[in-house]
Design a protein around this motif. Structure first.
Motif, mmCIF file in Angstrom:
data_model
loop_
_atom_site.group_PDB
_atom_site.id
_atom_site.type_symbol
_atom_site.label_atom_id
_atom_site.label_comp_id
_atom_site.label_asym_id
_atom_site.label_seq_id
_atom_site.Cartn_x
_atom_site.Cartn_y
_atom_site.Cartn_z
ATOM 1 N N ASN A 1 0.813 -1.222 0.000
ATOM 2 C CA ASN A 1 0.000 0.000 0.000
ATOM 3 C C ASN A 1 0.843 1.267 0.000
ATOM 4 N N VAL A 2 2.155 1.119 -0.084
ATOM 5 C CA VAL A 2 3.050 2.271 -0.094
ATOM 6 C C VAL A 2 3.465 2.564 -1.529
ATOM 7 N N LEU A 3 3.227 3.787 -1.973
ATOM 8 C CA LEU A 3 3.694 4.247 -3.273
ATOM 9 C C LEU A 3 5.002 4.989 -3.072
ATOM 10 N N ILE A 4 5.821 5.046 -4.117
ATOM 11 C CA ILE A 4 7.078 5.785 -4.030
ATOM 12 C C ILE A 4 7.174 6.754 -5.192
ATOM 13 N N ALA A 5 7.607 7.970 -4.860
ATOM 14 C CA ALA A 5 7.914 8.974 -5.881
ATOM 15 C C ALA A 5 9.398 9.298 -5.773
ATOM 16 N N ALA A 6 10.040 9.454 -6.905
ATOM 17 C CA ALA A 6 11.451 9.855 -6.900
ATOM 18 C C ALA A 6 11.540 11.327 -6.537
ATOM 19 N N GLY A 7 12.611 11.701 -5.860
ATOM 20 C CA GLY A 7 12.812 13.099 -5.485
ATOM 21 C C GLY A 7 12.622 13.319 -4.001
ATOM 22 N N SER A 8 12.780 14.553 -3.581
ATOM 23 C CA SER A 8 12.760 14.851 -2.152
ATOM 24 C C SER A 8 11.591 15.723 -1.715
ATOM 25 N N GLU A 9 10.703 16.066 -2.625
ATOM 26 C CA GLU A 9 9.607 16.993 -2.301
ATOM 27 C C GLU A 9 8.266 16.296 -2.209
ATOM 28 N N ARG A 10 7.447 16.741 -1.241
ATOM 29 C CA ARG A 10 6.059 16.290 -1.161
ATOM 30 C C ARG A 10 5.342 16.668 -2.453
ATOM 31 N N ILE A 11 4.322 15.897 -2.793
ATOM 32 C CA ILE A 11 3.541 16.173 -3.990
ATOM 33 C C ILE A 11 2.195 16.730 -3.542
ATOM 34 N N ASP A 12 1.957 18.004 -3.820
ATOM 35 C CA ASP A 12 0.745 18.659 -3.347
ATOM 36 C C ASP A 12 -0.451 18.472 -4.273
ATOM 37 N N THR A 13 -0.246 17.836 -5.414
ATOM 38 C CA THR A 13 -1.326 17.699 -6.385
ATOM 39 C C THR A 13 -1.940 16.298 -6.389
ATOM 40 N N ILE A 14 -1.776 15.553 -5.292
ATOM 41 C CA ILE A 14 -2.444 14.257 -5.154
ATOM 42 C C ILE A 14 -3.213 14.241 -3.846
ATOM 43 N N SER A 15 -4.142 13.317 -3.724
ATOM 44 C CA SER A 15 -5.006 13.302 -2.543
ATOM 45 C C SER A 15 -4.388 12.603 -1.336
ATOM 46 N N ALA A 16 -3.336 11.843 -1.510
ATOM 47 C CA ALA A 16 -2.720 11.130 -0.383
ATOM 48 C C ALA A 16 -2.095 12.119 0.585
ATOM 49 N N ARG A 17 -2.561 12.092 1.823
ATOM 50 C CA ARG A 17 -2.083 13.042 2.838
ATOM 51 C C ARG A 17 -0.781 12.601 3.492
ATOM 52 N N ASN A 18 -0.535 11.310 3.537
ATOM 53 C CA ASN A 18 0.668 10.800 4.192
ATOM 54 C C ASN A 18 1.818 10.724 3.192
ATOM 55 N N GLN A 19 2.750 11.651 3.327
ATOM 56 C CA GLN A 19 3.909 11.684 2.438
ATOM 57 C C GLN A 19 5.157 11.873 3.288
ATOM 58 N N PHE A 20 6.132 11.000 3.087
ATOM 59 C CA PHE A 20 7.324 10.977 3.909
ATOM 60 C C PHE A 20 8.581 11.059 3.056
ATOM 61 N N PRO A 21 9.144 12.258 2.888
ATOM 62 C CA PRO A 21 10.395 12.389 2.139
ATOM 63 C C PRO A 21 11.527 11.707 2.910
ATOM 64 N N GLY A 22 12.429 11.107 2.167
ATOM 65 C CA GLY A 22 13.564 10.449 2.807
ATOM 66 C C GLY A 22 14.583 9.994 1.793
ATOM 67 N N THR A 23 15.335 8.987 2.188
ATOM 68 C CA THR A 23 16.418 8.458 1.367
ATOM 69 C C THR A 23 16.249 6.951 1.245
ATOM 70 N N VAL A 24 16.495 6.423 0.066
ATOM 71 C CA VAL A 24 16.419 4.974 -0.133
ATOM 72 C C VAL A 24 17.529 4.337 0.705
ATOM 73 N N ALA A 25 17.131 3.484 1.642
ATOM 74 C CA ALA A 25 18.087 2.823 2.531
ATOM 75 C C ALA A 25 18.438 1.426 2.046
ATOM 76 N N LYS A 26 17.494 0.795 1.330
ATOM 77 C CA LYS A 26 17.723 -0.590 0.905
ATOM 78 C C LYS A 26 16.828 -0.916 -0.278
ATOM 79 N N VAL A 27 17.371 -1.665 -1.217
ATOM 80 C CA VAL A 27 16.604 -2.154 -2.363
ATOM 81 C C VAL A 27 16.860 -3.654 -2.475
ATOM 82 N N GLU A 28 15.787 -4.433 -2.477
ATOM 83 C CA GLU A 28 15.885 -5.877 -2.661
ATOM 84 C C GLU A 28 14.995 -6.264 -3.832
ATOM 85 N N LYS A 29 15.589 -6.700 -4.919
ATOM 86 C CA LYS A 29 14.796 -7.110 -6.076
ATOM 87 C C LYS A 29 14.508 -8.600 -6.015
ATOM 88 N N GLY A 30 13.302 -8.943 -6.444
ATOM 89 C CA GLY A 30 12.908 -10.333 -6.587
ATOM 90 C C GLY A 30 12.815 -10.655 -8.071
#
Length: 141
Positions: free
Chosen positions: A62-91
């Motif tokens: 249920n978590v979407l990801i957007a590239a970049g460091s800024e909140r997106i004000d033009t979508i309805s999702a209120r919970n937005q958490f800017p940060g840094t990619v800490a880990k990537v695990e591909k399957g």
């Protein structure tokens, strides 16, 4: 309590806005707030009032990801958490991407490998974890 949801963020209820059927519970987690849209019945059953300890639970799918460091004000999702990619695990088809937010908490998303590549999600890259309030479950001890 053990559950399969990867994201379990402990905090304190900061506000409860009551409605006729649903309400919005705001949980303060570190420097962030998480909004959950849940039924009034659940709010009353859990005894959710300002100051009560609570856990925001979010499935990685249920978590979407957007590239970049800024909140997106033009979508309805209120919970937005800017940060840094800490880990990537591909399957084989999908992968898990963990975003570390300002206070050190991590939010994990389950996304396709194609999205990981297209968005340039590599360790150290800026990203925003996005979650709709209706996708946040609330638990109490």
């Amino acid at each position: 309590m053990k559950i399969s949801a990867r994201n379990q963020l402990a905090g304190t209820v900061a506000a409860v806005k009551e409605g006729a059927v649903n309400g919005v519970v705001t949980i303060k987690v570190g420097d962030h707030t998480i909004k959950s849209d849940i039924t009034m019945e659940a709010i009353k059953d859990l005894g959710l009032i300002e100051g009560k300890k609570a856990i925001a639970i979010i499935k990685a799918s249920n978590v979407l990801i957007a590239a970049g460091s800024e909140r997106i004000d033009t979508i309805s999702a209120r919970n937005q958490f800017p940060g840094t990619v800490a880990k990537v695990e591909k399957g084989a088809v999908n992968g898990h991407v963990a975003i570390e937010i300002a206070d050190g908490a991590k939010i994990t998303a389950s996304v396709t490998n194609e999205a990981i590549e297209d968005l340039g999600l590599v360790e150290g890259a800026a990203a925003v974890a996005i979650v709709k309030a209706t996708d946040v479950l609330v638990a109490v001890d």
